[in-house]
Design a protein around this motif. Structure first.
Motif, PDB file in Angstrom:
ATOM      1  N   ASP A  80      -3.083 107.369 116.176  1.00 11.76           N
ATOM      2  CA  ASP A  80      -3.884 106.842 116.090  1.00 11.76           C
ATOM      3  C   ASP A  80      -3.551 105.889 114.433  1.00 11.76           C
ATOM      4  N   SER A  81      -5.372 105.867 113.945  1.00 12.82           N
ATOM      5  CA  SER A  81      -4.745 104.857 111.823  1.00 12.82           C
ATOM      6  C   SER A  81      -4.044 105.942 111.569  1.00 12.82           C
ATOM      7  N   GLY A  82      -4.994 106.925 111.617  1.00 12.57           N
ATOM      8  CA  GLY A  82      -3.937 108.699 110.699  1.00 12.57           C
ATOM      9  C   GLY A  82      -2.559 108.609 110.832  1.00 12.57           C
ATOM     10  N   ALA A  83      -2.171 108.047 112.820  1.00 11.36           N
ATOM     11  CA  ALA A  83      -0.317 109.007 112.510  1.00 11.36           C
ATOM     12  C   ALA A  83      -0.386 107.833 111.682  1.00 11.36           C
ATOM     13  N   ARG A  84      -0.541 106.308 111.691  1.00 10.05           N
ATOM     14  CA  ARG A  84       0.247 104.756 112.059  1.00 10.05           C
ATOM     15  C   ARG A  84       0.699 105.401 109.772  1.00 10.05           C
ATOM     16  N   ASP A  85      -0.936 105.868 109.251  1.00 13.57           N
ATOM     17  CA  ASP A  85      -0.883 106.563 107.670  1.00 13.57           C
ATOM     18  C   ASP A  85       0.171 106.339 107.322  1.00 13.57           C
ATOM     19  N   THR A  86       0.484 107.448 108.033  1.00 11.33           N
ATOM     20  CA  THR A  86       1.667 108.994 107.513  1.00 11.33           C
ATOM     21  C   THR A  86       2.914 108.255 108.005  1.00 11.33           C
ATOM     22  N   LEU A  87       3.074 107.879 109.233  1.00 13.06           N
ATOM     23  CA  LEU A  87       4.180 107.465 110.094  1.00 13.06           C
ATOM     24  C   LEU A  87       4.885 105.467 108.958  1.00 13.06           C
ATOM     25  N   ARG A  88       3.873 105.534 108.091  1.00 13.45           N
ATOM     26  CA  ARG A  88       4.605 104.111 106.883  1.00 13.45           C
ATOM     27  C   ARG A  88       4.332 104.875 105.725  1.00 13.45           C
ATOM     28  N   GLU A  89       3.623 106.364 105.385  1.00 12.52           N
ATOM     29  CA  GLU A  89       4.332 106.839 104.276  1.00 12.52           C
ATOM     30  C   GLU A  89       5.935 107.432 104.467  1.00 12.52           C
ATOM     31  N   ALA A 187      25.711 114.505  97.053  1.00 13.63           N
ATOM     32  CA  ALA A 187      24.610 114.596  96.064  1.00 13.63           C
ATOM     33  C   ALA A 187      24.000 113.920  95.479  1.00 13.63           C
ATOM     34  N   GLU A 188      24.666 112.774  94.929  1.00 15.83           N
ATOM     35  CA  GLU A 188      23.795 111.489  94.485  1.00 15.83           C
ATOM     36  C   GLU A 188      22.238 111.507  95.295  1.00 15.83           C
ATOM     37  N   VAL A 189      23.283 111.071  96.969  1.00 18.84           N
ATOM     38  CA  VAL A 189      21.859 110.704  97.588  1.00 18.84           C
ATOM     39  C   VAL A 189      20.670 111.646  97.353  1.00 18.84           C
ATOM     40  N   ILE A 190      21.632 113.285  97.728  1.00 18.57           N
ATOM     41  CA  ILE A 190      20.227 114.022  97.096  1.00 18.57           C
ATOM     42  C   ILE A 190      19.080 114.187  95.919  1.00 18.57           C
ATOM     43  N   TYR A 191      20.069 113.682  95.196  1.00 14.06           N
ATOM     44  CA  TYR A 191      19.211 113.798  93.816  1.00 14.06           C
ATOM     45  C   TYR A 191      18.568 112.443  93.445  1.00 14.06           C
ATOM     46  N   ARG A 192      18.865 111.628  94.027  1.00 15.18           N
ATOM     47  CA  ARG A 192      18.370 109.995  93.766  1.00 15.18           C
ATOM     48  C   ARG A 192      16.816 109.629  93.191  1.00 15.18           C
ATOM     49  N   GLU A 193      16.680 109.309  92.288  1.00 12.95           N
ATOM     50  CA  GLU A 193      15.198 109.226  92.233  1.00 12.95           C
ATOM     51  C   GLU A 193      14.973 108.534  92.684  1.00 12.95           C
ATOM     52  N   TYR A 194      13.190 108.765  93.133  1.00 12.22           N
ATOM     53  CA  TYR A 194      12.622 108.297  94.345  1.00 12.22           C
ATOM     54  C   TYR A 194      11.641 107.704  93.491  1.00 12.22           C
ATOM     55  N   ILE A 195      10.606 106.409  93.553  1.00  9.86           N
ATOM     56  CA  ILE A 195      10.177 106.355  93.273  1.00  9.86           C
ATOM     57  C   ILE A 195       8.666 105.817  94.163  1.00  9.86           C
ATOM     58  N   ARG A 196       8.566 106.318  94.132  1.00 11.67           N
ATOM     59  CA  ARG A 196       6.639 105.826  95.414  1.00 11.67           C
ATOM     60  C   ARG A 196       6.103 104.170  94.823  1.00 11.67           C
ATOM     61  N   SER A 197       6.367 103.958  96.519  1.00 11.71           N
ATOM     62  CA  SER A 197       6.052 102.310  96.110  1.00 11.71           C
ATOM     63  C   SER A 197       4.440 102.583  95.834  1.00 11.71           C
ATOM     64  N   ALA A 198       4.067 103.934  96.487  1.00 13.45           N
ATOM     65  CA  ALA A 198       1.865 103.258  95.875  1.00 13.45           C
ATOM     66  C   ALA A 198       1.887 103.539  94.535  1.00 13.45           C
ATOM     67  N   ALA A 199       3.227 103.678  93.589  1.00 17.00           N
ATOM     68  CA  ALA A 199       2.812 104.631  92.790  1.00 17.00           C
ATOM     69  C   ALA A 199       1.921 103.041  92.037  1.00 17.00           C
ATOM     70  N   GLN A 200       1.375 103.463  91.515  1.00 18.33           N
ATOM     71  CA  GLN A 200       0.327 102.029  90.387  1.00 18.33           C
ATOM     72  C   GLN A 200       0.564 102.333  88.577  1.00 18.33           C
ATOM     73  N   ALA A 201       0.774 100.832  88.519  1.00 15.23           N
ATOM     74  CA  ALA A 201       0.721 101.694  86.499  1.00 15.23           C
ATOM     75  C   ALA A 201      -0.402 102.078  85.923  1.00 15.23           C
ATOM     76  N   THR A 202      -0.296 102.231  84.899  1.00 14.77           N
ATOM     77  CA  THR A 202      -2.223 102.815  84.695  1.00 14.77           C
ATOM     78  C   THR A 202      -2.621 101.315  83.844  1.00 14.77           C
ATOM     79  N   THR A 203      -3.597 101.156  84.216  1.00 20.04           N
ATOM     80  CA  THR A 203      -4.255 100.231  83.357  1.00 20.04           C
ATOM     81  C   THR A 203      -4.930  99.944  82.404  1.00 20.04           C
ATOM     82  N   LEU A 204      -5.096 101.057  81.588  1.00 19.70           N
ATOM     83  CA  LEU A 204      -5.818 101.482  80.810  1.00 19.70           C
ATOM     84  C   LEU A 204      -5.464 100.206  79.325  1.00 19.70           C
ATOM     85  N   SER A 205      -6.016 100.235  78.382  1.00 22.22           N
ATOM     86  CA  SER A 205      -6.194  99.267  77.263  1.00 22.22           C
ATOM     87  C   SER A 205      -5.903  99.453  76.164  1.00 22.22           C
TER      88      SER A 205
END
Length: 215
Positions: A80-89, A187-205
Motif C-alpha cells: 500500500d502507499s504507506g509501505a511504499r513510503d517506508t521502502l523509499r526511505e 569502519a569507514e563504511v559504518i561511520y560514513r556521514e549520512y545525509i538524508r535526501s529529504a532534508a531541506q535547507a532553511t528558507t529563513l532570510s
C-alpha cells in the motif's frame, strides 16, 4: 589364512558400505566434510578482522535511522502507499552504502495453514525486494528473500493481526569484492556521514519583527 582374510573383507562389503572404511578409498578429509567444512574458519576470520562486529553495528544503525518493517492487508502481498513510503526511505538509506547487502524476511499472522502462510510470507518478501529494485537497488545486494510464515508473530493471537503481517529488512553482510571491503575499510563504511535526501535547507532570510500577530 589367506582365504579367511579375503572372506572377511568380502563380508565387509565394497567401498561405500562403511563410512569409516571409506577413508582408505576416498580423499583425505572427505569423511569429516558435511558441506560446511570451512564455516568455522570463515567465522573466525570475520571475528578477527572485525567484519561480524561491523555488520552488527551497521544493522543497528539501519534500524535506528529508517523504519525496517512494512505491513500488509489480510491475505495480501500488495504494497500500500504507506509501505511504499517506508521502502523509499529504506532505498534512500541503502543507496548510501554500496558495500552492504540486505535480507528481507516475510511474515504472516496465524490465520491459515502453515504451508499457505509460508508461501504468503515469501510473496511479501519478494514484493519488497522488487520494489527496492525498482528504486535502483541492485538485486545482487538483496541477498535473499526468506519466509518465516506465521512462526514468529509479534502479537500471539489466533485472529487477524496486522502487526504480524509484515516484512523486515535487515543488514546481512558486505558485498564481496567491493574495493572498500577488500581493503578492510569496514569502519569507514559504518561511520560514513549520512545525509538524508529529504532534508531541506532553511528558507529563513532574517529575524526582524514583521509587526504582525498570529494569522
Amino acid at each position: 589364512m589367506a582365504g579367511l582374510g579375503l572372506g572377511l573383507l568380502a563380508a565387509c562389503g565394497g567401498p561405500g558400505s562403511d563410512p569409516v572404511r571409506n577413508q582408505f578409498f576416498d580423499e583425505a578429509g572427505s569423511i569429516a566434510d558435511n558441506g560446511d567444512f570451512g564455516n568455522s574458519t570463515m567465522n573466525n576470520t570475520q571475528i578477527m578482522n572485525g567484519e561480524r562486529a561491523y555488520v552488527f553495528d551497521l544493522g543497528k544503525r539501519f534500524a535506528q535511522e529508517v523504519p525496517t518493517m512494512v505491513n500488509f492487508a489480510f491475505n495480501s502481498a500488495q504494497l500500500d502507499s504507506g509501505a511504499r513510503d517506508t521502502l523509499r526511505e529504506q532505498a534512500n538509506w541503502i543507496r548510501q552504502f554500496p558495500e552492504v547487502r540486505f535480507r528481507v524476511y516475510g511474515h504472516t499472522d496465524l490465520v491459515g495453514s502453515d504451508s499457505y502462510n509460508k508461501r504468503l510470507g515469501m510473496a511479501r518478501a519478494q514484493a519488497v525486494v522488487a520494489y527496492l529494485a525498482s528504486q535502483g537497488i541492485s538485486r545482487s545486494r538483496l541477498e535473499a528473500v526468506v519466509s518465516y510464515g506465521e512462526s514468529q508473530p509479534l502479537i500471539v493471537t489466533e485472529g487477524r493481526e496486522r502487526r504480524n503481517r509484515r516484512t523486515v529488512t535487515e543488514v546481512s553482510g558486505f558485498v564481496k569484492g567491493h574495493p572498500n571491503v577488500l581493503d578492510g575499510k569496514y569502519a569507514e563504511v559504518i561511520y560514513r556521514e549520512y545525509i538524508r535526501s529529504a532534508a531541506q535547507a532553511t528558507t529563513l532570510s532574517g529575524t526582524g519583527d514583521a509587526g504582525g500577530g498570529d494569522s
